[in-house]
Motif scaffolding. Structure first.
Motif, PDB file in Angstrom:
ATOM      1  N   GLN A  90       0.841  -1.202   0.000  1.00 25.33           N
ATOM      2  CA  GLN A  90       0.000   0.000   0.000  1.00 25.33           C
ATOM      3  C   GLN A  90       0.880   1.258   0.000  1.00 25.33           C
ATOM      4  O   GLN A  90       2.045   1.214   0.404  1.00 25.33           O
ATOM      5  CB  GLN A  90      -0.910   0.041   1.240  1.00 25.33           C
ATOM      6  CG  GLN A  90      -1.504  -1.290   1.668  1.00 25.33           C
ATOM      7  CD  GLN A  90      -2.493  -1.881   0.701  1.00 25.33           C
ATOM      8  OE1 GLN A  90      -3.064  -1.172  -0.135  1.00 25.33           O
ATOM      9  NE2 GLN A  90      -2.742  -3.191   0.801  1.00 25.33           N
ATOM     10  N   LEU A  91       0.273   2.368  -0.413  1.00 23.12           N
ATOM     11  CA  LEU A  91       1.002   3.638  -0.493  1.00 23.12           C
ATOM     12  C   LEU A  91       0.092   4.771  -0.043  1.00 23.12           C
ATOM     13  O   LEU A  91      -1.076   4.826  -0.433  1.00 23.12           O
ATOM     14  CB  LEU A  91       1.479   3.872  -1.923  1.00 23.12           C
ATOM     15  CG  LEU A  91       2.191   5.169  -2.310  1.00 23.12           C
ATOM     16  CD1 LEU A  91       3.102   4.916  -3.515  1.00 23.12           C
ATOM     17  CD2 LEU A  91       1.215   6.305  -2.662  1.00 23.12           C
ATOM     18  N   VAL A  92       0.636   5.670   0.763  1.00 19.33           N
ATOM     19  CA  VAL A  92      -0.024   6.934   1.080  1.00 19.33           C
ATOM     20  C   VAL A  92       0.968   8.053   0.808  1.00 19.33           C
ATOM     21  O   VAL A  92       2.188   7.841   0.855  1.00 19.33           O
ATOM     22  CB  VAL A  92      -0.517   7.001   2.536  1.00 19.33           C
ATOM     23  CG1 VAL A  92      -1.631   6.001   2.778  1.00 19.33           C
ATOM     24  CG2 VAL A  92       0.620   6.775   3.526  1.00 19.33           C
ATOM     25  N   LEU A  93       0.460   9.241   0.520  1.00 21.87           N
ATOM     26  CA  LEU A  93       1.381  10.321   0.168  1.00 21.87           C
ATOM     27  C   LEU A  93       0.853  11.666   0.621  1.00 21.87           C
ATOM     28  O   LEU A  93      -0.350  11.852   0.838  1.00 21.87           O
ATOM     29  CB  LEU A  93       1.629  10.345  -1.338  1.00 21.87           C
ATOM     30  CG  LEU A  93       0.467  10.739  -2.232  1.00 21.87           C
ATOM     31  CD1 LEU A  93       0.977  11.378  -3.512  1.00 21.87           C
ATOM     32  CD2 LEU A  93      -0.364   9.505  -2.594  1.00 21.87           C
ATOM     33  N   SER A  94       1.774  12.602   0.747  1.00 23.86           N
ATOM     34  CA  SER A  94       1.448  13.987   1.054  1.00 23.86           C
ATOM     35  C   SER A  94       2.100  14.863  -0.001  1.00 23.86           C
ATOM     36  O   SER A  94       3.297  14.729  -0.266  1.00 23.86           O
ATOM     37  CB  SER A  94       1.968  14.367   2.441  1.00 23.86           C
ATOM     38  OG  SER A  94       1.785  15.743   2.697  1.00 23.86           O
ATOM     39  N   THR A  95       1.307  15.732  -0.617  1.00 23.23           N
ATOM     40  CA  THR A  95       1.853  16.639  -1.625  1.00 23.23           C
ATOM     41  C   THR A  95       1.580  18.082  -1.219  1.00 23.23           C
ATOM     42  O   THR A  95       0.468  18.424  -0.824  1.00 23.23           O
ATOM     43  CB  THR A  95       1.235  16.377  -3.013  1.00 23.23           C
ATOM     44  OG1 THR A  95      -0.189  16.371  -2.904  1.00 23.23           O
ATOM     45  CG2 THR A  95       1.697  15.049  -3.576  1.00 23.23           C
ATOM     46  N   MET A 124      -2.638   2.799  -4.098  1.00 21.84           N
ATOM     47  CA  MET A 124      -2.565   4.152  -3.567  1.00 21.84           C
ATOM     48  C   MET A 124      -3.853   4.383  -2.771  1.00 21.84           C
ATOM     49  O   MET A 124      -4.921   4.586  -3.337  1.00 21.84           O
ATOM     50  CB  MET A 124      -2.439   5.161  -4.710  1.00 21.84           C
ATOM     51  CG  MET A 124      -2.122   6.568  -4.268  1.00 21.84           C
ATOM     52  SD  MET A 124      -2.013   7.729  -5.678  1.00 21.84           S
ATOM     53  CE  MET A 124      -0.603   7.059  -6.563  1.00 21.84           C
ATOM     54  N   VAL A 125      -3.755   4.325  -1.433  1.00 15.59           N
ATOM     55  CA  VAL A 125      -4.965   4.272  -0.615  1.00 15.59           C
ATOM     56  C   VAL A 125      -5.318   5.586   0.079  1.00 15.59           C
ATOM     57  O   VAL A 125      -6.365   5.680   0.723  1.00 15.59           O
ATOM     58  CB  VAL A 125      -4.866   3.150   0.442  1.00 15.59           C
ATOM     59  CG1 VAL A 125      -4.825   1.791  -0.224  1.00 15.59           C
ATOM     60  CG2 VAL A 125      -3.658   3.339   1.351  1.00 15.59           C
ATOM     61  N   GLY A 126      -4.493   6.624  -0.030  1.00 16.99           N
ATOM     62  CA  GLY A 126      -4.851   7.882   0.599  1.00 16.99           C
ATOM     63  C   GLY A 126      -3.686   8.838   0.693  1.00 16.99           C
ATOM     64  O   GLY A 126      -2.584   8.556   0.232  1.00 16.99           O
ATOM     65  N   GLY A 127      -3.982  10.004   1.306  1.00 16.89           N
ATOM     66  CA  GLY A 127      -2.936  10.998   1.456  1.00 16.89           C
ATOM     67  C   GLY A 127      -3.475  12.339   1.879  1.00 16.89           C
ATOM     68  O   GLY A 127      -4.602  12.467   2.371  1.00 16.89           O
ATOM     69  N   ASP A 128      -2.667  13.365   1.638  1.00 17.63           N
ATOM     70  CA  ASP A 128      -3.024  14.727   2.031  1.00 17.63           C
ATOM     71  C   ASP A 128      -2.409  15.687   1.029  1.00 17.63           C
ATOM     72  O   ASP A 128      -1.318  15.419   0.486  1.00 17.63           O
ATOM     73  CB  ASP A 128      -2.498  15.020   3.445  1.00 17.63           C
ATOM     74  CG  ASP A 128      -2.925  16.388   3.952  1.00 17.63           C
ATOM     75  OD1 ASP A 128      -4.091  16.768   3.701  1.00 17.63           O
ATOM     76  OD2 ASP A 128      -2.108  17.079   4.583  1.00 17.63           O
ATOM     77  N   THR A 129      -3.100  16.783   0.771  1.00 16.29           N
ATOM     78  CA  THR A 129      -2.589  17.802  -0.138  1.00 16.29           C
ATOM     79  C   THR A 129      -2.726  19.173   0.505  1.00 16.29           C
ATOM     80  O   THR A 129      -3.792  19.513   1.034  1.00 16.29           O
ATOM     81  CB  THR A 129      -3.355  17.795  -1.476  1.00 16.29           C
ATOM     82  OG1 THR A 129      -3.275  16.502  -2.053  1.00 16.29           O
ATOM     83  CG2 THR A 129      -2.750  18.804  -2.447  1.00 16.29           C
ATOM     84  N   VAL A 130      -1.646  19.948   0.480  1.00 14.19           N
ATOM     85  CA  VAL A 130      -1.651  21.295   1.038  1.00 14.19           C
ATOM     86  C   VAL A 130      -1.015  22.250   0.026  1.00 14.19           C
ATOM     87  O   VAL A 130      -0.458  21.828  -0.988  1.00 14.19           O
ATOM     88  CB  VAL A 130      -0.880  21.362   2.376  1.00 14.19           C
ATOM     89  CG1 VAL A 130      -1.541  20.483   3.423  1.00 14.19           C
ATOM     90  CG2 VAL A 130       0.572  20.957   2.185  1.00 14.19           C
ATOM     91  N   SER A 135       7.858  25.881  -3.793  1.00 13.97           N
ATOM     92  CA  SER A 135       8.270  24.661  -4.480  1.00 13.97           C
ATOM     93  C   SER A 135       7.343  23.505  -4.138  1.00 13.97           C
ATOM     94  O   SER A 135       6.827  23.425  -3.022  1.00 13.97           O
ATOM     95  CB  SER A 135       9.704  24.274  -4.100  1.00 13.97           C
ATOM     96  OG  SER A 135      10.614  25.308  -4.421  1.00 13.97           O
ATOM     97  N   THR A 136       7.157  22.614  -5.091  1.00 17.56           N
ATOM     98  CA  THR A 136       6.381  21.409  -4.855  1.00 17.56           C
ATOM     99  C   THR A 136       7.168  20.441  -3.979  1.00 17.56           C
ATOM    100  O   THR A 136       8.368  20.232  -4.181  1.00 17.56           O
ATOM    101  CB  THR A 136       6.036  20.733  -6.188  1.00 17.56           C
ATOM    102  OG1 THR A 136       5.208  21.624  -6.952  1.00 17.56           O
ATOM    103  CG2 THR A 136       5.289  19.425  -5.974  1.00 17.56           C
ATOM    104  N   VAL A 137       6.491  19.853  -3.008  1.00 16.97           N
ATOM    105  CA  VAL A 137       7.098  18.884  -2.100  1.00 16.97           C
ATOM    106  C   VAL A 137       6.245  17.614  -2.124  1.00 16.97           C
ATOM    107  O   VAL A 137       5.027  17.687  -1.950  1.00 16.97           O
ATOM    108  CB  VAL A 137       7.197  19.420  -0.662  1.00 16.97           C
ATOM    109  CG1 VAL A 137       7.848  18.380   0.254  1.00 16.97           C
ATOM    110  CG2 VAL A 137       7.977  20.730  -0.623  1.00 16.97           C
ATOM    111  N   ILE A 138       6.889  16.481  -2.340  1.00 19.15           N
ATOM    112  CA  ILE A 138       6.177  15.201  -2.441  1.00 19.15           C
ATOM    113  C   ILE A 138       6.759  14.239  -1.421  1.00 19.15           C
ATOM    114  O   ILE A 138       7.950  13.918  -1.467  1.00 19.15           O
ATOM    115  CB  ILE A 138       6.329  14.603  -3.855  1.00 19.15           C
ATOM    116  CG1 ILE A 138       5.875  15.606  -4.910  1.00 19.15           C
ATOM    117  CG2 ILE A 138       5.546  13.296  -3.982  1.00 19.15           C
ATOM    118  CD1 ILE A 138       6.523  15.385  -6.259  1.00 19.15           C
ATOM    119  N   THR A 139       5.928  13.775  -0.506  1.00 15.57           N
ATOM    120  CA  THR A 139       6.345  12.798   0.495  1.00 15.57           C
ATOM    121  C   THR A 139       5.523  11.534   0.302  1.00 15.57           C
ATOM    122  O   THR A 139       4.298  11.575   0.334  1.00 15.57           O
ATOM    123  CB  THR A 139       6.162  13.332   1.916  1.00 15.57           C
ATOM    124  OG1 THR A 139       6.974  14.502   2.088  1.00 15.57           O
ATOM    125  CG2 THR A 139       6.562  12.279   2.952  1.00 15.57           C
TER     126      THR A 139
END
Length: 324
Positions: A90-95, A124-130, A135-139
């Motif tokens: 599984q994968l989660v991410l914050s952008t 890809m099961v979820g994440g957060d975007t702010v 600059s773009t930041v991808i975690t």
């Protein structure tokens, strides 16, 4: 159209299709306060995380496209999963995205992520975007699993083991130089830099072949070898003339008058594996996976790496990428 025009929920609707590859392991995916996924009985869970920052890790239009950035953000995490000998699930991410980023660019970023997730069967099961100001930041965080007590650790190298690596070294950093110098050709090197291949299949095979220790080569071989030596409390002796290089790298070094060993020891982002195991087990491995090479051996010691060049041995200090 910019992402500021469609808002947060419009953004979620724009990217949430085709995010689930193995639906049987997911109860709740993107769209709720949290994801719910199923684990495999008898397996231990593995979690890794990595961050990429625009202007620091990539330059759009010069060293990468948005699709390549999305792909590589996931690939770097999958490489850590591979080094543990685990399977990614599984994968989660914050952008953090700048408001002026176009919807088309955002979709390309996520398409890169989805493409590599499809290849390796990761949801890809979820994440957060702010919002980001500059600059773009991808975690990215990837979850994986492995059989109980089977994880490959940096601390597992045994005296008498061989030290080996997968494939060849230095291609990614050389590809970056090609891009930065805006040279034509050398597509193989550029591809290695923009679209690295995490060694998940090899990682699983190493577990089955009694591998003792592994590390992914993200910061250069010198750095990764020193991490193994220190964590295991042993010395590693690496043979300089056994480091394998690709013909493409040899060609570039001849043209650009570059040192191939600088790329191998300090370049980074190859995302190959360096590992240690008993010699007999290595040769059993090589019958099933030929693209591995012995480059050294493990000896009693206090956590040093020595580079053997002919009859001469000298300390090999960490020299790869450092964030600080």
């Amino acid at each position: 159209m910019n992402i500021s025009d469609i808002g947060e929920f419009g953004f979620i609707r724009a990217i949430q299709d085709h995010t689930i590859v193995t639906p049987e392991t997911v109860t709740v995916g993107i769209g709720d306060d949290g994801a719910v996924y199923k684990t495999t009985p008898g397996m231990e869970q593995v979690v890794v995380i990595d961050t990429m920052i625009e202007g620091n890790h990539f330059i759009i239009g010069k060293t990468a496209t948005w699709h390549a950035v999305g792909y590589k953000a996931v690939a770097s995490n999958l490489s850590d999963i591979a080094a543990m000998g685990a399977t990614a699930t599984q994968l989660v991410l914050s952008t953090a995205l700048i408001p002026s980023m176009t919807v088309a660019d955002v979709k390309e970023l996520y398409r890169g992520m989805k493409d590599i997730c499809q290849v390796y069967g990761v949801n890809m099961v979820g994440g957060d975007t702010v919002t980001a100001r500059e600059s773009t930041v991808i975690t990215v965080t990837v979850l994986g699993e492995i059989e109980k007590d089977k994880a490959l650790l940096r601390s597992g190298a045994n005296v008498g083991d061989v030290v080996a690596i997968s494939h060849t070294l230095g291609n990614s950093c050389a590809g970056l130089d090609v891009l930065l110098q805006q040279e034509r050709g050398y597509e193989e090197l550029v591809k290695h830099h923009q679209y690295p291949q995490p060694q998940l299949a090899l990682g699983r095979l190493l577990v089955s072949m009694n591998c003792h220790c592994a590390n992914d080569i993200s910061d250069g071989l010198a750095s990764e070898a020193n991490e193994i030596a220190k964590a295991s409390g042993v010395n590693l002796i690496l043979d300089k003339d056994k480091i394998p290089f690709s013909p493409a790298l040899e060609q570039w070094c001849a043209y650009a008058k570059k040192d191939r060993y600088r790329y191998a020891f300090g370049g980074g982002e190859d995302y190959e594996l360096v590992f240690t195991m008993a010699k007999d087990d290595f040769y059993r491995l090589k019958k099933q996976y030929d693209d591995v090479t012995i480059i050294g051996s493990v000896h009693p010691g206090t956590g040093m790496v020595l580079l053997r060049d002919g009859d001469k041995e000298s300390p090999l200090q960490p020299q790869g990428w450092t964030h600080f």
